[in-house]
Design an enzyme around this catalytic site. Structure first.
Site, PDB file in Angstrom:
ATOM      1  CB  CYS A  51      -0.995  -0.045   1.156  1.00  0.00           C
ATOM      2  SG  CYS A  51      -2.434   1.047   0.885  1.00  0.00           S
TER       3      CYS A  51
ATOM      4  CG  HIS B  55      -4.000  -3.182   3.041  1.00  0.00           C
ATOM      5  ND1 HIS B  55      -2.862  -3.049   3.806  1.00  0.00           N
ATOM      6  CD2 HIS B  55      -4.364  -1.925   2.679  1.00  0.00           C
ATOM      7  CE1 HIS B  55      -2.547  -1.763   3.926  1.00  0.00           C
ATOM      8  NE2 HIS B  55      -3.445  -1.063   3.241  1.00  0.00           N
TER       9      HIS B  55
ATOM     10  CD  GLU C 217      -1.733  -6.355   4.678  1.00  0.00           C
ATOM     11  OE1 GLU C 217      -1.758  -5.169   5.059  1.00  0.00           O
ATOM     12  OE2 GLU C 217      -1.682  -6.691   3.467  1.00  0.00           O
TER      13      GLU C 217
END
Length: 310
Positions: free
Chosen positions: A142, A241, A243
């Site tokens: 990001c 993102h 994750e």
């Protein structure tokens, strides 16, 4: 993958409850192998949440990984206790003479600021310069990806008219690239950002230098560029993102609502766009493939066994 972390790190109990293989330091020392040394520069304000998310993804292979958590010294974290940072994090001066197989650079909630106005920008650029000779492979996320692209290649970021917020479908553009091995032709990933990186600026880097430097691996018709790699496969940039947990976007949405901000419901996230419903998770498989492939193909199989030869 057995993750080697400090026994007292809060993420340990959460990961063990999920049956993630977390290895004690004593057991790791008894194994006759060299663990991969991964440095995580965590710029997120909710550091414990981010630690847990990344460690969960780094656990999905048979490799042993030794984690070092890094913080910037020129910024005071307001959302993580000083005790946690002192106990589990180091600053760059403590590890500048060490070498690492890989490094993860997280996002940060500073994307609306010009890069040079971020209070730790000078320190971050020094770490990025250091990483070129002390880290074999960099994976940035990001704002961290935007910062690395700007510092290394001069690629700018642009403010969006409204926040890119939700879970978006993507296409694999280079299906035979090792980072995408095992990935479906279409996959999902969360985005939460106010700025964007444009494909034409990435391609301009190649035209300006007269040879290929950057390659777009994954892209969304709605969210734009998602995955970028350099041609040497030493640097990877993820604009979203992967994750994130199930409730991360929900927590961000509720936080902004509580602040009275004009924020839309995250797209393609709540069933029926109803924030009262439990969010769907349809990006976990893609996230595991990306991080496992990065560790295997671009860290484990490429880094010299003797890190002094890096």
């Amino acid at each position: 993958m057995p993750i080697k972390i400090d026994n007292a790190l809060p993420a340990r109990a959460m990961l063990e409850a999920e049956n993630v293989f977390v290895m004690s330091q004593n057991r790791a020392m008894q194994q006759d192998i060299r663990p991969l040394r991964i440095l995580i520069l965590n710029l997120m304000p909710t550091k414990i949440v981010t630690e847990t998310q990344l460690l969960r993804l780094l656990s999905n292979s048979p490799l042993q990984v030794e984690i070092t958590l890094l913080q910037v010294a020129t910024h005071l974290s307001k959302n993580t206790s000083k005790e946690h940072l002192l106990r589990f994090y180091v600053t760059h001066d403590k590890i500048r003479h060490q070498n690492f197989d890989g490094m993860i650079l997280t996002g940060a909630p500073v994307e609306l600021l010009p890069f040079e106005e971020v209070d730790y920008w000078k320190e971050l650029t020094e770490i990025l310069d250091w990483a070129k000779s002390h880290v074999y492979s960099l994976f940035s996320i990001c704002w961290g990806a935007q910062a690395a692209l700007y510092h290394y290649y001069g690629v700018p970021k642009y403010e969006l008219a409204k926040k890119m917020f939700g879970v978006f479908p993507h296409k694999t553009l280079v299906p035979l690239h090792p980072l995408l091995r095992g990935m479906d032709e279409n996959f999902y990933a969360p985005h939460s950002r106010h700025t964007q990186t444009r494909r034409e600026d990435l391609l301009q880097v190649n035209r300006s230098n007269g040879k290929p430097f950057l390659q777009v691996l994954g892209e969304s018709d709605e969210a734009g560029v998602f995955l970028v790699a350099d041609w040497d496969c030493r640097q990877f940039f993820a604009m979203g993102h992967a994750e994130y947990d199930r409730d991360t976007l929900k927590a961000e949405y509720e936080r902004d609502i509580a602040k009275g901000l004009d924020i839309a419901v995250p797209r393609n996230y709540f069933p029926g766009d109803d924030p009262r419903q439990q969010p769907r998770v349809n990006w976990r498989g893609a996230a595991n493939i990306i991080f496992t492939n990065w560790l295997n193909y671009f860290v484990y199989q490429q880094t010299p066994f003797d890190l002094n030869l890096l």
